[in-house]
Design a protein around this motif. Structure first.
Motif, short mmCIF file in Angstrom:
data_model
loop_
_atom_site.label_atom_id
_atom_site.label_comp_id
_atom_site.label_asym_id
_atom_site.label_seq_id
_atom_site.Cartn_x
_atom_site.Cartn_y
_atom_site.Cartn_z
N LEU A 1 3.91 -8.54 -6.26
CA LEU A 1 5.00 -8.14 -6.60
C LEU A 1 5.90 -7.59 -5.71
CD1 LEU A 1 3.56 -6.34 -9.93
CD2 LEU A 1 4.33 -8.69 -9.62
N THR A 2 7.76 -7.63 -5.84
CA THR A 2 8.23 -6.81 -5.17
C THR A 2 8.27 -5.44 -5.44
OG1 THR A 2 10.03 -6.92 -6.77
CG2 THR A 2 9.85 -9.04 -5.20
N ARG A 3 8.85 -4.52 -4.49
CA ARG A 3 8.98 -3.21 -4.66
C ARG A 3 9.43 -3.02 -6.07
NH1 ARG A 3 12.26 0.54 -5.29
NH2 ARG A 3 14.22 -0.99 -4.95
N ALA A 4 10.64 -3.63 -6.68
CA ALA A 4 11.14 -3.21 -7.83
C ALA A 4 10.04 -3.74 -9.20
CB ALA A 4 12.49 -3.96 -8.01
N GLU A 5 9.43 -4.70 -8.92
CA GLU A 5 8.42 -5.16 -9.69
C GLU A 5 7.27 -4.13 -9.83
OE1 GLU A 5 9.39 -9.98 -9.60
OE2 GLU A 5 8.02 -9.03 -8.67
N ARG A 6 6.76 -3.83 -8.70
CA ARG A 6 5.72 -2.80 -8.71
C ARG A 6 5.98 -1.32 -9.40
NH1 ARG A 6 4.60 -4.85 -3.40
NH2 ARG A 6 5.96 -2.95 -2.74
N GLN A 7 7.47 -1.04 -9.44
CA GLN A 7 8.24 0.03 -10.06
C GLN A 7 7.91 -0.27 -11.60
OE1 GLN A 7 11.62 1.71 -8.30
NE2 GLN A 7 12.33 2.03 -10.11
N LEU A 8 8.34 -1.51 -11.99
CA LEU A 8 8.41 -1.86 -13.27
C LEU A 8 6.81 -1.91 -13.62
CD1 LEU A 8 9.68 -2.93 -16.06
CD2 LEU A 8 9.58 -5.13 -14.81
N ALA A 9 6.07 -2.36 -13.21
CA ALA A 9 4.48 -2.26 -13.50
C ALA A 9 3.87 -1.18 -13.77
CB ALA A 9 3.72 -3.22 -12.51
N ALA A 10 4.20 -0.06 -12.77
CA ALA A 10 3.97 1.34 -13.01
C ALA A 10 4.44 1.81 -14.10
CB ALA A 10 4.28 2.20 -11.75
N ALA A 11 5.89 1.69 -14.62
CA ALA A 11 6.29 2.34 -15.79
C ALA A 11 5.61 1.45 -17.14
CB ALA A 11 7.78 1.63 -15.79
#
Length: 285
Positions: free
Chosen positions: A15-25
């Motif tokens: 995942l990209t940085r933004a996608e990892r941020q989304l996954a964490a949410a």
């Protein structure tokens, strides 16, 4: 079928940085964040709606509606009670002996659980549990308490400063004795218990490191956990199986005693001497 949480963890490095941020949410209060609109989820994670759409497709869904449909199905499984689980499984199982059907499901659970475990995280937990400078506190819920008790009894034979927190209303007393740097190991599977979540929150506020053993849908406790070990629990029964979680904890015990056998042996020699004085076990001589 893998849960969306399992897919997110398995593809974390892709995942990209933004996608990892989304996954964490999504994982923070799983699966609730994904049940709102795509715009609401994007705002919650502080990412763009195209980021949400791209990650959903990376997970193998045709679009956000299909992603949500899968989450709703998972939520239905998470909150189902024993009677509902029995109704869901009773009419679709093959006409074979229960022992065979149950064993097949259990083996599949073990395999899927092991596929999701990071060996380095497992070793990290073993090291933390082996550190006798840290106090270890263990707790479970109404049913998962038996898994917690099993880990407690074995760790108590391996090292000092291990306590079992009762599931009754008196557990806040144990929080008073927790200190920053202690380790709290929690067991929480569907239907997740409010008291376990509150215990994790209060311990986290005191600087205690929380480790969670849970199911494939992941207890809300994970938001406070430094490590989460998710195991498969579904079997052809009205009740869930703790076998995969038991495998993980017994493997922990085996590794710790193997890595620190000299100290473990000294402690158990002293324990056996105490047992001899109490005449707890039957002698055959």
């Amino acid at each position: 079928m893998s849960t969306i949480a399992e897919k997110l963890k398995a593809r974390e490095q892709e995942l990209t940085r933004a996608e990892r941020q989304l996954a964490a949410a999504i994982l923070d209060n799983y699966p609730i964040p994904g049940l709102g609109s795509i715009t609401e989820l994007a705002e919650l994670a502080a990412v763009s709606t195209p980021t949400v759409a791209r990650m959903v497709q990376k997970l193998g869904f045709s679009g956000y509606p299909e992603f949500q449909q899968a989450l709703r199905a998972e939520l239905s499984e998470i909150i189902s009670n024993p009677g509902q689980k029995h109704a869901q499984t009773g009419s679709t199982l093959p006409e074979t002996h229960m022992l065979t059907r149950f064993a097949r499901a259990a083996f599949e659970n073990l395999e899927a659980t092991l596929d999701g475990v990071d060996p380095s995280e497992f070793d990290q937990l073993c090291a933390a549990l082996s550190d006798s400078d840290r106090s270890v506190h263990i707790a479970g819920g109404r049913m998962s308490g038996t898994l917690a008790q099993n880990l407690f009894l074995h760790l108590q034979m391996i090292r000092p400063k291990v306590s079992m927190i009762p599931s009754q209303a008196s557990w806040p007393h144990w929080v008073l004795d927790m200190a920053a740097g202690d380790l709290l190991v929690l067991f929480d599977i569907r239907r997740y218990e409010n008291s376990t979540l509150l215990l994790a929150e209060m311990a986290h506020e005191r600087g205690v490191e929380v480790v969670l053993f849970t199911d494939q849908w992941r207890s809300p406790v994970q938001k406070f956990a430094s490590q989460t070990f998710a195991a498969r629990i579904g079997v052809p029964s009205a009740w869930d199986s703790g076998l995969a979680i038991l495998l993980l904890t017994e493997a922990l015990i085996a590794k710790i005693q193997e890595d620190h056998w000299e100290q473990v042996q000294q402690r158990n020699d002293a324990l056996e001497t105490a047992f001899d004085r109490t005449r707890l076990f039957r002698k055959f001589t």
